[in-house]
Motif scaffolding. Structure first.
Motif, PDB file in Angstrom:
ATOM      1  N   VAL A  59       8.206  52.535 -31.510  1.00  0.00           N
ATOM      2  CA  VAL A  59       9.190  51.676 -30.851  1.00  0.00           C
ATOM      3  C   VAL A  59       8.990  51.707 -29.337  1.00  0.00           C
ATOM      4  N   ASP A  60       8.771  52.895 -28.785  1.00  0.00           N
ATOM      5  CA  ASP A  60       8.523  53.001 -27.346  1.00  0.00           C
ATOM      6  C   ASP A  60       7.225  52.290 -26.961  1.00  0.00           C
ATOM      7  N   ALA A  61       6.205  52.368 -27.844  1.00  0.00           N
ATOM      8  CA  ALA A  61       4.900  51.785 -27.542  1.00  0.00           C
ATOM      9  C   ALA A  61       4.911  50.260 -27.591  1.00  0.00           C
ATOM     10  N   SER A  62       5.867  49.678 -28.270  1.00  0.00           N
ATOM     11  CA  SER A  62       5.925  48.213 -28.390  1.00  0.00           C
ATOM     12  C   SER A  62       7.051  47.635 -27.543  1.00  0.00           C
ATOM     13  N   TYR A  63       8.291  47.846 -27.976  1.00  0.00           N
ATOM     14  CA  TYR A  63       9.418  47.322 -27.209  1.00  0.00           C
ATOM     15  C   TYR A  63       9.558  48.044 -25.872  1.00  0.00           C
ATOM     16  N   GLY A  64       9.202  49.331 -25.840  1.00  0.00           N
ATOM     17  CA  GLY A  64       9.246  50.065 -24.577  1.00  0.00           C
ATOM     18  C   GLY A  64       8.252  49.535 -23.569  1.00  0.00           C
ATOM     19  N   LEU A  65       7.104  49.046 -24.054  1.00  0.00           N
ATOM     20  CA  LEU A  65       6.114  48.428 -23.165  1.00  0.00           C
ATOM     21  C   LEU A  65       6.719  47.227 -22.451  1.00  0.00           C
ATOM     22  N   LEU A  66       7.475  46.417 -23.186  1.00  0.00           N
ATOM     23  CA  LEU A  66       8.106  45.250 -22.565  1.00  0.00           C
ATOM     24  C   LEU A  66       9.165  45.682 -21.554  1.00  0.00           C
ATOM     25  N   ARG A  67       9.967  46.662 -21.948  1.00  0.00           N
ATOM     26  CA  ARG A  67      11.038  47.105 -21.031  1.00  0.00           C
ATOM     27  C   ARG A  67      10.459  47.680 -19.751  1.00  0.00           C
ATOM     28  N   LYS A  68       9.323  48.379 -19.876  1.00  0.00           N
ATOM     29  CA  LYS A  68       8.709  48.963 -18.679  1.00  0.00           C
ATOM     30  C   LYS A  68       8.297  47.867 -17.693  1.00  0.00           C
ATOM     31  N   LEU A  69       7.970  46.701 -18.221  1.00  0.00           N
ATOM     32  CA  LEU A  69       7.608  45.568 -17.369  1.00  0.00           C
ATOM     33  C   LEU A  69       8.819  44.720 -16.989  1.00  0.00           C
ATOM     34  N   GLY A  70       9.990  45.086 -17.510  1.00  0.00           N
ATOM     35  CA  GLY A  70      11.200  44.352 -17.175  1.00  0.00           C
ATOM     36  C   GLY A  70      11.314  43.013 -17.861  1.00  0.00           C
ATOM     37  N   ILE A  71      10.736  42.895 -19.069  1.00  0.00           N
ATOM     38  CA  ILE A  71      10.808  41.639 -19.812  1.00  0.00           C
ATOM     39  C   ILE A  71      11.334  41.919 -21.216  1.00  0.00           C
ATOM     40  N   GLU A  72      11.808  40.878 -21.902  1.00  0.00           N
ATOM     41  CA  GLU A  72      12.353  41.029 -23.242  1.00  0.00           C
ATOM     42  C   GLU A  72      11.417  40.484 -24.314  1.00  0.00           C
ATOM     43  N   ARG A  73      10.542  39.553 -23.937  1.00  0.00           N
ATOM     44  CA  ARG A  73       9.634  38.946 -24.914  1.00  0.00           C
ATOM     45  C   ARG A  73       8.205  39.033 -24.403  1.00  0.00           C
ATOM     46  N   VAL A  74       7.278  39.247 -25.322  1.00  0.00           N
ATOM     47  CA  VAL A  74       5.888  39.416 -24.917  1.00  0.00           C
ATOM     48  C   VAL A  74       5.330  38.150 -24.283  1.00  0.00           C
ATOM     49  N   GLU A  75       5.908  36.999 -24.629  1.00  0.00           N
ATOM     50  CA  GLU A  75       5.424  35.744 -24.043  1.00  0.00           C
ATOM     51  C   GLU A  75       5.694  35.643 -22.544  1.00  0.00           C
ATOM     52  N   GLU A  76       6.446  36.611 -22.003  1.00  0.00           N
ATOM     53  CA  GLU A  76       6.740  36.583 -20.573  1.00  0.00           C
ATOM     54  C   GLU A  76       5.623  37.194 -19.730  1.00  0.00           C
ATOM     55  N   THR A  77       4.578  37.715 -20.369  1.00  0.00           N
ATOM     56  CA  THR A  77       3.401  38.163 -19.628  1.00  0.00           C
ATOM     57  C   THR A  77       2.190  37.365 -20.069  1.00  0.00           C
ATOM     58  N   ALA A  78       1.323  37.056 -19.120  1.00  0.00           N
ATOM     59  CA  ALA A  78       0.100  36.296 -19.425  1.00  0.00           C
ATOM     60  C   ALA A  78      -1.125  37.196 -19.458  1.00  0.00           C
ATOM     61  N   ASP A  79      -0.916  38.517 -19.383  1.00  0.00           N
ATOM     62  CA  ASP A  79      -2.058  39.424 -19.403  1.00  0.00           C
ATOM     63  C   ASP A  79      -2.506  39.647 -20.847  1.00  0.00           C
ATOM     64  N   PRO A  80      -3.709  39.218 -21.232  1.00  0.00           N
ATOM     65  CA  PRO A  80      -4.109  39.286 -22.642  1.00  0.00           C
ATOM     66  C   PRO A  80      -4.260  40.694 -23.172  1.00  0.00           C
ATOM     67  N   ASP A  81      -4.620  41.663 -22.307  1.00  0.00           N
ATOM     68  CA  ASP A  81      -4.777  43.034 -22.778  1.00  0.00           C
ATOM     69  C   ASP A  81      -3.430  43.684 -23.079  1.00  0.00           C
ATOM     70  N   VAL A  82      -2.438  43.390 -22.257  1.00  0.00           N
ATOM     71  CA  VAL A  82      -1.097  43.902 -22.516  1.00  0.00           C
ATOM     72  C   VAL A  82      -0.546  43.279 -23.799  1.00  0.00           C
TER      73      VAL A  82
END
Length: 441
Positions: A59-82
């Protein structure tokens, strides 16, 4: 998988964690505005996610990754590796891969290959693999790091090859070793345990992959790790890739071919490494592990690609090859043939012996149907583990395993939505849960 510049140097010694998809690219809902992040923020969030996944904190590795970036949905980042990292972890909780919309096409498929693909026919994959595996000592099967389905097929292949005398399983994903003595000690411990731990290798955080290893050990396979712990890889990506391919080939020669001189060997590798001829990589043309191994041993391996025709390709062609190939595999996994000769297309065209197409994913009670092929039965989640609100990850572990064992299955359950079933082996299990602090749609 290649890293983009912000990750290349800092993570060059890791095999890139990856992304995933279902019975066809699942396009997300309308996307929110994309936010921009500085490279340090992206790198720190990425590395923390890798660390969390490596310690079973899904859970930390997935949803926590988004929270660390301050976003709620993965579509809010355009970095393909993230996006790949997030999706790879999500696939360990769902078994279903996710299309990475942050990626664009990175190679062209010639018209003659597309024509051959359209005209090809499907032949049952396991049957053809067994037929050809009788005539060699080494079989190399690649995987798409983005799709857990390939790991279940890896187990199918391991089962089918065992009666032919295949007794060694060399896997890229197994824990890296500093030298041959270190490798022997680590593999002796894995064999004694009989199952994967969190320290057994990064990609083994996927319950499907961990169970592929567990069941292979139970079949009598001897594990071999061939990735090297090395801190002096070149900062030039092309040179570093050349060094890595040579290290892999050298270690397989020493730890598998020579260590077990009478054994037949199944090698399970990432996509590029299965190429017998040099391919385009890192801005150049490079010889890959399979070709270097063939040259070093004089053994012509049976090389099998199951990544190039995946619905979620690691390297993105400029045409949807899976869409063309999928109708040829309506009921079972097939290899492609035309006029009695194998057809191979895409990045590894002409560099592998066979190319596999898997059937489109079908879901039953919230789970991929192919999971049942791993000798599992459906089991209801105990009522006491169901969330009274929000979403939680429900995990099942084989009871005889240690506290750092990889779950044999796990599912995300959301209050008010249909409850998926677990798919469990015939063994006593214990349960655990990881709660999401909030629902992230």
């Amino acid at each position: 998988m290649r890293y983009r510049p912000i990750i290349a140097v800092a993570l060059s010694v890791l095999a890139s964690p990856a992304s995933t998809m279902a019975s066809g690219p699942q396009q997300p809902a309308p996307t929110p505005p994309v936010k921009r992040f500085d490279s340090d923020s992206l790198l720190n969030a990425y590395k923390q996610s890798i660390n969390d996944a490596s310690h079973g904190r899904y859970v930390d590795a997935s949803y926590g990754l988004l929270r660390k970036l301050g976003i709620e949905r993965v579509e809010e980042t355009a970095d393909p590796d993230v996006v790949d990292q997030w999706a790879q972890v999500m696939s360990t909780m769902t078994g279903v891969p996710t299309f990475n919309t942050a990626k664009g096409p990175d190679f062209h498929v010639p018209e003659d290959q597309i024509s051959e693909l359209r005209l090809s026919s499907g032949v049952p994959a396991i049957q053809e693999i067994v037929r050809r595996a009788r005539h060699t000592r080494i079989v190399i099967l690649d995987e798409n790091h983005l799709d857990p389905r390939g790991r279940a097929f890896g187990l199918e292949v391991a089962r089918a090859l065992r009666p032919l005398g295949y007794t060694v399983l060399a896997a890229e994903a197994l824990k890296r070793a500093a030298d041959d003595d270190d490798a022997r000690q680590k593999m002796a411990q894995l064999t004694a345990d009989g199952y994967s731990r969190q320290s057994s290798g990064y990609y083994l955080d996927d319950p499907v992959f961990a169970d592929f290893i567990r069941q292979s050990l139970a079949l009598g396979y001897r594990p071999v790790t061939y990735e090297k712990i090395r801190t002096d890889y070149s900062t030039d990506a092309k040179v570093a890739q050349e060094q890595r391919e040579q290290d892999q080939a050298d270690n397989i020669v020493t730890r598998a071919v020579r260590a077990y001189p009478d054994a037949k060997i199944l090698i399970y590798a990432g996509e590029h490494h299965a190429a017998e001829r040099p391919i385009a990589a890192e801005g150049g043309t490079l010889p890959m592990m399979a070709g270097l191994l063939k040259r070093a041993t004089g053994i012509d391996p049976l090389t099998i690609d199951q990544a190039g025709l995946s619905p979620v390709p690691m390297n993105r062609p400029d045409i949807d090859l899976h869409k063309i190939a999928a109708p040829k595999a309506a009921r079972q996994s097939v290899v492609l043939m035309r006029h009695g000769r194998p057809v191979t297309v895409g990045l590894l065209a002409g560099s592998v012996d066979l190319q596999v197409v898997h059937p489109p994913v079908r879901m039953t009670k919230g789970r991929p149907v192919w999971l049942a092929g791993m000798a599992r039965h459906r089991a209801s989640i105990p009522a006491t583990l169901l969330p009274s609100s929000g979403t939680r990850l429900v995990q099942a572990f084989i009871s005889s395993g240690g506290e750092d064992a990889i779950p044999v299955d796990q599912v995300l359950v959301t209050q008010g939505k249909p409850v998926p079933t677990l798919l469990l082996p015939k063994a006593r299990v214990r349960y655990a849960v990881q709660n999401l602090p909030e629902i992230v749609e």
